[in-house]
Design a protein around this motif. Structure first.
Motif, PDB file in Angstrom:
ATOM      1  N   THR A   1     -30.254  33.204 -44.172  1.00 41.25           N
ATOM      2  CA  THR A   1     -30.547  33.439 -42.607  1.00 41.25           C
ATOM      3  C   THR A   1     -30.857  32.026 -41.888  1.00 41.25           C
ATOM      4  O   THR A   1     -30.694  31.846 -40.636  1.00 41.25           O
ATOM      5  CB  THR A   1     -31.562  34.466 -42.338  1.00 41.25           C
ATOM      6  OG1 THR A   1     -32.736  34.083 -42.805  1.00 41.25           O
ATOM      7  CG2 THR A   1     -30.996  35.734 -43.010  1.00 41.25           C
ATOM      8  N   ARG A   2     -31.140  31.017 -42.565  1.00 41.53           N
ATOM      9  CA  ARG A   2     -31.326  29.749 -42.102  1.00 41.53           C
ATOM     10  C   ARG A   2     -30.092  28.946 -41.892  1.00 41.53           C
ATOM     11  O   ARG A   2     -29.325  28.948 -42.684  1.00 41.53           O
ATOM     12  CB  ARG A   2     -32.518  28.926 -42.868  1.00 41.53           C
ATOM     13  CG  ARG A   2     -34.044  29.359 -42.855  1.00 41.53           C
ATOM     14  CD  ARG A   2     -34.568  28.413 -43.561  1.00 41.53           C
ATOM     15  NE  ARG A   2     -34.303  28.192 -45.078  1.00 41.53           N
ATOM     16  CZ  ARG A   2     -34.912  27.282 -45.810  1.00 41.53           C
ATOM     17  NH1 ARG A   2     -35.822  26.634 -45.254  1.00 41.53           N
ATOM     18  NH2 ARG A   2     -34.295  27.002 -46.858  1.00 41.53           N
ATOM     19  N   ALA A   3     -29.983  28.389 -40.661  1.00 44.27           N
ATOM     20  CA  ALA A   3     -28.652  27.583 -40.387  1.00 44.27           C
ATOM     21  C   ALA A   3     -28.838  26.305 -41.284  1.00 44.27           C
ATOM     22  O   ALA A   3     -29.739  25.705 -41.598  1.00 44.27           O
ATOM     23  CB  ALA A   3     -28.775  27.465 -38.704  1.00 44.27           C
ATOM     24  N   PRO A   4     -27.574  26.021 -41.752  1.00 46.06           N
ATOM     25  CA  PRO A   4     -27.482  24.690 -42.495  1.00 46.06           C
ATOM     26  C   PRO A   4     -27.710  23.520 -41.616  1.00 46.06           C
ATOM     27  O   PRO A   4     -27.502  23.462 -40.436  1.00 46.06           O
ATOM     28  CB  PRO A   4     -26.136  24.869 -43.148  1.00 46.06           C
ATOM     29  CG  PRO A   4     -25.310  25.637 -42.127  1.00 46.06           C
ATOM     30  CD  PRO A   4     -26.209  26.494 -41.411  1.00 46.06           C
ATOM     31  N   ALA A   5     -28.254  22.607 -42.236  1.00 46.39           N
ATOM     32  CA  ALA A   5     -28.266  21.170 -41.841  1.00 46.39           C
ATOM     33  C   ALA A   5     -26.988  20.737 -41.136  1.00 46.39           C
ATOM     34  O   ALA A   5     -25.991  20.796 -42.062  1.00 46.39           O
ATOM     35  CB  ALA A   5     -29.109  20.131 -42.594  1.00 46.39           C
ATOM     36  N   PRO A   6     -26.863  20.465 -39.953  1.00 45.29           N
ATOM     37  CA  PRO A   6     -25.388  19.889 -39.502  1.00 45.29           C
ATOM     38  C   PRO A   6     -24.991  18.545 -40.513  1.00 45.29           C
ATOM     39  O   PRO A   6     -25.869  17.617 -40.180  1.00 45.29           O
ATOM     40  CB  PRO A   6     -25.753  19.622 -38.044  1.00 45.29           C
ATOM     41  CG  PRO A   6     -26.787  20.305 -37.792  1.00 45.29           C
ATOM     42  CD  PRO A   6     -27.736  20.449 -38.829  1.00 45.29           C
TER      43      PRO A   6
END
Length: 414
Positions: free
Chosen positions: A242-247
């Protein structure tokens, strides 16, 4: 009042006014998908409908349904929510063989109806929340059935399609009566593609038809989709965190348009000159990204078959991977013009032997990938060419298109 309640009220009033005038449109000689006579295909996009059950969604006065029944032998059900619009259809065409008119909400009607062989909506499905209409249509159509939708692309106020699934205010304009406010889902083709895919359809083609008067900004889109076969139980997949990946990457497209006057370039508000293009949106193909960006930035209209992907450029900007797909647009409609709220404008054609300074880096890289002989300096990038394209590096057409991309070539311009 919800968007659909607003629309139901507007069409009820509209029907009342037309009943008072005894206004009944004539039966057309051909099925028209745009408001402009003679523009676009006819009933052939539905396939052979002889003896088949066809659903006319938002049938209004029923003139399209009657044409399909009389000219093509279809068995047409015209479904119309507005009682006054339904009354107009019944009063004019109740005795036509092969046609029935039903006054009901299409989603409620389909829940109890026998599945149809085909369905279409001419300018009407945009008044219904697609998250409500498309699941009902999936269940109300037989596997393999065509679904043809005519919808606004650029709206009545000249604004481009929305990039989110939400209605926007539109107006029904009448010559002698006060305008009627409505709420419409004026969506970009890639949003319709995502919605159709989500609800069990495959989008086959998208056609854009600009207003025949070049001074008018309205563009109509025609979507041809097909109801997919019922699938067996699918193998599950594990969800992402659920954590957004690092751009870590930026993905964009840039389009080369070559005319007799040269290459089309626009001036960014920061001062650089660049090709039409921009970021690729989630779920969007590179071809559709080129089509959308071209329309949004310049007002020009093209189709997927006119977009040739040249290859992929990869470099880094402050630790972020930058992926840029270059494309060559072979034909288009309209004239380039500065669009409201866009960061690039002042579009002009520049001869290849008189290219200006201050080119945007990505545009410079695309141009030299396409034409290595162009004397343009830029930081190095890695270019992966499509296996075969319509054009050689000098822009001369050749035959065939193969999957992109397959052969890697380092490109170093210092």
């Amino acid at each position: 009042m919800s968007a659909e309640e607003t629309n139901a009220r507007a069409w009820h009033i509209y029907g009342q006014r037309q009943l008072a005038r005894a206004n009944t449109p004539p039966i057309p000689d051909r099925l028209g998908w745009t408001p402009w006579e003679g523009i676009g295909p006819g009933a052939e996009v539905l396939g052979d409908v002889t003896g088949r059950r066809v659903l006319d969604i938002g049938s209004r006065t029923g003139h399209h349904a009657v044409h399909l029944a009389q000219a093509h032998g279809a068995r047409v059900t015209g479904i119309e929510l507005s009682p006054t619009q339904h009354e107009r259809a019944v009063s004019a065409h109740a005795d036509v063989d092969g046609v029935e008119f039903v006054q009901a909400d299409v989603t409620e009607y389909l829940a109890g109806a026998e599945p149809f062989d085909a369905a279409y909506a001419i300018g009407t499905l945009a008044f219904i929340d697609p998250h409500r209409s498309l699941p009902a249509l999936r269940d109300g159509l037989l596997p393999g059935a065509p679904l043809i939708l005519s919808l606004l692309h650029t709206d009545l106020h000249g604004r481009g399609p929305s990039t989110e699934v939400a209605p926007r205010e539109q107006t029904i304009l009448l010559r002698d009566d006060p305008p009627l406010p409505t709420q419409m889902w004026v969506l970009a083709p890639q949003l319709w593609e995502g919605l159709l895919t989500e609800y069990g359809f495959r989008l086959e083609t998208v056609d854009l038809f600009p207003h025949p008067d070049e001074s008018a900004s309205v563009i109509q889109q025609l979507l041809r989709a097909r109801r997919l076969p019922d699938q067996p139980a699918r193998v599950s997949s594990r969800p992402r965190s659920t954590r957004a990946p690092a751009p870590h990457a930026a993905v964009g497209v840039g389009a080369i348009l070559l005319s007799e006057q040269g290459i089309l370039l626009g001036r960014h508000r920061l001062g650089t000159l660049e090709l039409p293009g921009g970021s690729v949106e989630a779920g969007e193909s590179f071809e559709n990204a080129v089509i959308r960006e071209l329309a949004e930035e310049t007002g020009l209209v093209t189709r997927a078959e006119n977009v040739e992907l040249l290859g992929t450029l990869v470099d880094h900007v402050e630790g972020v991977l930058r992926v840029t797909v270059g494309a060559l647009v072979h034909s288009w409609q309209g004239r380039p013009a500065t669009q409201p709220d866009e960061s690039v404008g002042d579009w002009a054609w520049y001869p290849l032997d008189q290219l200006p300074d201050d080119l945007f880096v990505c545009s410079a890289q695309i141009l030299t990938a396409w034409r290595p002989d162009l004397p343009i300096d830029h930081p190095p990038a890695h270019f992966t060419r499509c296996a075969a394209t319509h054009s050689d590096p000098r822009g001369v057409p050749s035959a065939g298109r193969r999957p992109c991309c397959s052969a890697s070539t380092p490109m170093t311009r210092a």
